[in-house]
Design a protein around this motif. Structure first.
Motif, PDB file in Angstrom:
ATOM      1  N   GLN A  64     -11.179 -12.666 -30.348  1.00 48.91           N
ATOM      2  CA  GLN A  64     -12.394 -12.959 -31.092  1.00 48.91           C
ATOM      3  C   GLN A  64     -13.605 -13.102 -30.175  1.00 48.91           C
ATOM      4  OE1 GLN A  64     -12.659 -13.061 -34.441  1.00 48.91           O
ATOM      5  NE2 GLN A  64     -10.483 -12.509 -34.565  1.00 48.91           N
ATOM      6  N   LYS A  65     -13.347 -13.429 -28.923  1.00 47.21           N
ATOM      7  CA  LYS A  65     -14.438 -13.665 -27.983  1.00 47.21           C
ATOM      8  C   LYS A  65     -14.836 -12.366 -27.291  1.00 47.21           C
ATOM      9  CE  LYS A  65     -13.013 -18.430 -27.095  1.00 47.21           C
ATOM     10  NZ  LYS A  65     -12.579 -19.421 -26.086  1.00 47.21           N
ATOM     11  N   ARG A  66     -16.110 -12.279 -26.919  1.00 53.07           N
ATOM     12  CA  ARG A  66     -16.575 -11.113 -26.184  1.00 53.07           C
ATOM     13  C   ARG A  66     -17.854 -11.466 -25.447  1.00 53.07           C
ATOM     14  NH1 ARG A  66     -17.530 -11.542 -31.587  1.00 53.07           N
ATOM     15  NH2 ARG A  66     -19.495 -10.683 -32.358  1.00 53.07           N
ATOM     16  N   LEU A  67     -18.045 -10.775 -24.344  1.00 56.78           N
ATOM     17  CA  LEU A  67     -19.223 -10.958 -23.505  1.00 56.78           C
ATOM     18  C   LEU A  67     -20.025  -9.660 -23.562  1.00 56.78           C
ATOM     19  CD1 LEU A  67     -20.467 -13.063 -21.550  1.00 56.78           C
ATOM     20  CD2 LEU A  67     -19.244 -11.913 -19.704  1.00 56.78           C
ATOM     21  N   ILE A  68     -21.281  -9.756 -23.993  1.00 58.64           N
ATOM     22  CA  ILE A  68     -22.147  -8.591 -24.108  1.00 58.64           C
ATOM     23  C   ILE A  68     -23.227  -8.682 -23.035  1.00 58.64           C
ATOM     24  CG2 ILE A  68     -23.548  -7.188 -25.658  1.00 58.64           C
ATOM     25  CD1 ILE A  68     -20.697  -7.698 -26.696  1.00 58.64           C
ATOM     26  N   ILE A  69     -23.383  -7.625 -22.254  1.00 56.27           N
ATOM     27  CA  ILE A  69     -24.406  -7.558 -21.223  1.00 56.27           C
ATOM     28  C   ILE A  69     -25.438  -6.511 -21.638  1.00 56.27           C
ATOM     29  CG2 ILE A  69     -24.903  -7.210 -18.776  1.00 56.27           C
ATOM     30  CD1 ILE A  69     -22.952  -9.528 -19.310  1.00 56.27           C
TER      31      ILE A  69
ATOM     32  N   LEU B  23     -17.314  -0.197 -22.317  1.00 56.54           N
ATOM     33  CA  LEU B  23     -16.486  -1.320 -22.763  1.00 56.54           C
ATOM     34  C   LEU B  23     -15.417  -1.596 -21.718  1.00 56.54           C
ATOM     35  CD1 LEU B  23     -15.656  -3.404 -24.883  1.00 56.54           C
ATOM     36  CD2 LEU B  23     -14.286  -1.618 -25.991  1.00 56.54           C
ATOM     37  N   PHE B  24     -15.438  -2.785 -21.171  1.00 55.11           N
ATOM     38  CA  PHE B  24     -14.492  -3.203 -20.136  1.00 55.11           C
ATOM     39  C   PHE B  24     -13.856  -4.523 -20.562  1.00 55.11           C
ATOM     40  CE2 PHE B  24     -18.207  -0.995 -18.334  1.00 55.11           C
ATOM     41  CZ  PHE B  24     -17.576   0.157 -17.857  1.00 55.11           C
ATOM     42  N   TYR B  25     -13.180  -5.204 -19.643  1.00 54.48           N
ATOM     43  CA  TYR B  25     -12.582  -6.495 -19.989  1.00 54.48           C
ATOM     44  C   TYR B  25     -12.330  -7.319 -18.741  1.00 54.48           C
ATOM     45  CZ  TYR B  25      -8.021  -4.380 -18.769  1.00 54.48           C
ATOM     46  OH  TYR B  25      -6.963  -3.760 -18.107  1.00 54.48           O
ATOM     47  N   VAL B  26     -12.131  -8.617 -18.932  1.00 54.72           N
ATOM     48  CA  VAL B  26     -11.894  -9.542 -17.821  1.00 54.72           C
ATOM     49  C   VAL B  26     -10.454  -9.387 -17.341  1.00 54.72           C
ATOM     50  CG1 VAL B  26     -11.807 -11.965 -17.118  1.00 54.72           C
ATOM     51  CG2 VAL B  26     -13.617 -11.175 -18.665  1.00 54.72           C
TER      52      VAL B  26
ATOM     53  N   VAL C 295     -22.416 -19.597 -15.839  1.00 54.57           N
ATOM     54  CA  VAL C 295     -21.073 -19.149 -15.473  1.00 54.57           C
ATOM     55  C   VAL C 295     -20.095 -20.324 -15.477  1.00 54.57           C
ATOM     56  CG1 VAL C 295     -21.114 -19.359 -12.937  1.00 54.57           C
ATOM     57  CG2 VAL C 295     -19.899 -17.444 -14.013  1.00 54.57           C
ATOM     58  N   GLU C 296     -20.579 -21.525 -15.153  1.00 55.85           N
ATOM     59  CA  GLU C 296     -19.719 -22.706 -15.244  1.00 55.85           C
ATOM     60  C   GLU C 296     -19.385 -23.005 -16.699  1.00 55.85           C
ATOM     61  OE1 GLU C 296     -18.068 -24.429 -13.247  1.00 55.85           O
ATOM     62  OE2 GLU C 296     -19.093 -24.912 -11.372  1.00 55.85           O
ATOM     63  N   PHE C 297     -20.336 -22.800 -17.598  1.00 59.13           N
ATOM     64  CA  PHE C 297     -20.080 -22.995 -19.023  1.00 59.13           C
ATOM     65  C   PHE C 297     -18.997 -22.029 -19.508  1.00 59.13           C
ATOM     66  CE2 PHE C 297     -20.790 -21.885 -23.463  1.00 59.13           C
ATOM     67  CZ  PHE C 297     -20.905 -23.123 -24.077  1.00 59.13           C
ATOM     68  N   LEU C 298     -19.043 -20.796 -19.042  1.00 56.19           N
ATOM     69  CA  LEU C 298     -18.091 -19.775 -19.479  1.00 56.19           C
ATOM     70  C   LEU C 298     -16.719 -19.923 -18.825  1.00 56.19           C
ATOM     71  CD1 LEU C 298     -20.420 -16.634 -19.341  1.00 56.19           C
ATOM     72  CD2 LEU C 298     -19.805 -17.982 -21.361  1.00 56.19           C
ATOM     73  N   ARG C 299     -16.672 -20.621 -17.747  1.00 56.02           N
ATOM     74  CA  ARG C 299     -15.467 -20.711 -16.905  1.00 56.02           C
ATOM     75  C   ARG C 299     -14.178 -20.901 -17.687  1.00 56.02           C
ATOM     76  NH1 ARG C 299     -15.047 -24.397 -11.483  1.00 56.02           N
ATOM     77  NH2 ARG C 299     -12.812 -24.161 -11.080  1.00 56.02           N
ATOM     78  N   ASN C 300     -14.116 -21.887 -18.543  1.00 57.04           N
ATOM     79  CA  ASN C 300     -12.898 -22.182 -19.308  1.00 57.04           C
ATOM     80  C   ASN C 300     -12.948 -21.671 -20.740  1.00 57.04           C
ATOM     81  OD1 ASN C 300     -11.635 -23.581 -17.135  1.00 57.04           O
ATOM     82  ND2 ASN C 300     -12.863 -25.387 -17.591  1.00 57.04           N
ATOM     83  N   ARG C 301     -14.024 -20.979 -21.075  1.00 57.48           N
ATOM     84  CA  ARG C 301     -14.169 -20.472 -22.435  1.00 57.48           C
ATOM     85  C   ARG C 301     -13.904 -18.969 -22.540  1.00 57.48           C
ATOM     86  NH1 ARG C 301     -17.921 -24.631 -21.811  1.00 57.48           N
ATOM     87  NH2 ARG C 301     -18.006 -26.135 -23.557  1.00 57.48           N
ATOM     88  N   VAL C 302     -13.889 -18.294 -21.409  1.00 60.02           N
ATOM     89  CA  VAL C 302     -13.650 -16.848 -21.387  1.00 60.02           C
ATOM     90  C   VAL C 302     -12.255 -16.595 -20.806  1.00 60.02           C
ATOM     91  CG1 VAL C 302     -14.386 -14.643 -20.401  1.00 60.02           C
ATOM     92  CG2 VAL C 302     -16.092 -16.305 -21.164  1.00 60.02           C
ATOM     93  N   PRO C 303     -11.274 -16.287 -21.655  1.00 57.45           N
ATOM     94  CA  PRO C 303      -9.923 -16.057 -21.153  1.00 57.45           C
ATOM     95  C   PRO C 303      -9.758 -14.661 -20.570  1.00 57.45           C
ATOM     96  CG  PRO C 303      -9.954 -15.871 -23.523  1.00 57.45           C
ATOM     97  CD  PRO C 303     -11.349 -16.278 -23.121  1.00 57.45           C
ATOM     98  N   LEU C 304      -8.704 -14.469 -19.808  1.00 61.35           N
ATOM     99  CA  LEU C 304      -8.362 -13.138 -19.324  1.00 61.35           C
ATOM    100  C   LEU C 304      -8.148 -12.215 -20.514  1.00 61.35           C
ATOM    101  CD1 LEU C 304      -5.875 -14.046 -16.444  1.00 61.35           C
ATOM    102  CD2 LEU C 304      -8.312 -13.503 -16.277  1.00 61.35           C
ATOM    103  N   GLY C 305      -8.582 -10.970 -20.364  1.00 56.17           N
ATOM    104  CA  GLY C 305      -8.464 -10.015 -21.453  1.00 56.17           C
ATOM    105  C   GLY C 305      -9.666  -9.971 -22.379  1.00 56.17           C
ATOM    106  N   THR C 306     -10.661 -10.839 -22.158  1.00 55.98           N
ATOM    107  CA  THR C 306     -11.855 -10.854 -22.992  1.00 55.98           C
ATOM    108  C   THR C 306     -12.644  -9.563 -22.816  1.00 55.98           C
ATOM    109  OG1 THR C 306     -12.046 -13.260 -22.937  1.00 55.98           O
ATOM    110  CG2 THR C 306     -14.056 -12.023 -23.443  1.00 55.98           C
ATOM    111  N   PRO C 307     -13.028  -8.889 -23.907  1.00 55.52           N
ATOM    112  CA  PRO C 307     -13.848  -7.675 -23.774  1.00 55.52           C
ATOM    113  C   PRO C 307     -15.217  -7.986 -23.157  1.00 55.52           C
ATOM    114  CG  PRO C 307     -12.832  -7.778 -25.943  1.00 55.52           C
ATOM    115  CD  PRO C 307     -12.596  -9.105 -25.302  1.00 55.52           C
ATOM    116  N   VAL C 308     -15.674  -7.068 -22.312  1.00 54.55           N
ATOM    117  CA  VAL C 308     -16.998  -7.144 -21.699  1.00 54.55           C
ATOM    118  C   VAL C 308     -17.697  -5.823 -22.009  1.00 54.55           C
ATOM    119  CG1 VAL C 308     -18.318  -7.370 -19.568  1.00 54.55           C
ATOM    120  CG2 VAL C 308     -16.163  -8.621 -19.840  1.00 54.55           C
ATOM    121  N   LYS C 309     -18.710  -5.887 -22.868  1.00 54.96           N
ATOM    122  CA  LYS C 309     -19.417  -4.687 -23.300  1.00 54.96           C
ATOM    123  C   LYS C 309     -20.782  -4.640 -22.629  1.00 54.96           C
ATOM    124  CE  LYS C 309     -20.792  -2.335 -27.605  1.00 54.96           C
ATOM    125  NZ  LYS C 309     -20.855  -2.512 -29.085  1.00 54.96           N
TER     126      LYS C 309
END
Length: 227
Positions: free
Chosen positions: A104-109, A143-146, A210-224
């Motif tokens: 459900q989570k994703r990081l958009i750049i 589209l990439f991922y962590v 980035v500290e805020f995201l540290r524990n909120r972005v799990p491995l496998g999170t999409p990065v678009k």
């Protein structure tokens, strides 16, 4: 007021087309190694081979983009994103070789606007400025991922990565990542450069972000990464 809109979770935000990521899910590899094929059928040309564990012995994560399903709805094949050069490679893997879960989570750049958005479902959780690749070393679109994450403080030579770092499946011509090539999303000791195109391809965030995201972005999170 502008500050409140920038950082308040879901402050009046609505998901845009750019912020939507259509994937099946992400997860780990169940077999010691698995062949990635050009088509979802035995005997198809081999695109790559993915191993269960990375060279550092951590689990290898995959991002499943699509699936072939049997009449009962169970997946028989997954189309996955293949990390590494060239960016954008995909291929098919037998479903039994992977352990895939919905994401459900994703990081958009937004490369042009030089900002990021972190979404959890339909909720905008965090947004802020980024620095991106300089001309000639542009941050790649797609589209990439962590694939990994770590605290750069474990090595004094990695201080350029700031307070925390996420490794992604994207590659650039040249980056400041340990070993080179990999596009990371990480903090910075130079917050005054945020909003500019100054990196070797990595995406730099404010250390607070980035500290805020540290524990909120799990491995496998999409990065678009979009224009």
């Amino acid at each position: 007021m502008a500050c409140a809109v920038a950082f308040a979770p879901g402050a009046g935000a609505r998901a845009t087309k750019a912020s939507v990521v259509d994937v099946v899910g992400s997860g780990t590899i169940a077999w010691r190694e698995v062949a990635v094929l050009a088509k979802p059928k035995a005997g198809a040309a081999r695109v790559a081979v993915l191993k269960q564990f990375r060279p550092d012995f951590r689990p290898q994560y995959v991002l499943a983009l699509d699936a072939v399903r049997a009449k009962n709805g169970h997946a028989t094949w997954y189309r996955v994103s293949v990390p590494g050069r060239p960016n954008g490679r995909t291929g098919w893997v037998r479903a039994g070789a992977l352990e895939i879960r919905p994401v459900q989570k994703r990081l958009i750049i937004y490369r042009g606007a030089r900002r990021f958005e972190f979404w959890d479902g339909s909720r905008l959780v965090r947004t802020g400025k980024v620095a991106v690749g300089a001309p000639g070393a542009e941050t790649p679109l797609g589209l990439f991922y962590v694939t990994d994450k770590f605290n750069p403080a474990i090595d004094p030579d990695w201080s350029i990565l700031g307070a925390f770092a996420f490794e992604t499946s994207a590659y650039s011509k040249l980056t400041d990542w340990p070993g080179g090539g990999i596009v990371g999303v990480h903090g910075t000791p130079w917050p005054e450069l945020l909003g500019q195109a100054v990196s070797h391809g990595c995406v730099r965030l404010d250390n607070h972000d980035v500290e805020f995201l540290r524990n909120r972005v799990p491995l496998g999170t999409p990065v678009k990464i979009v224009r």
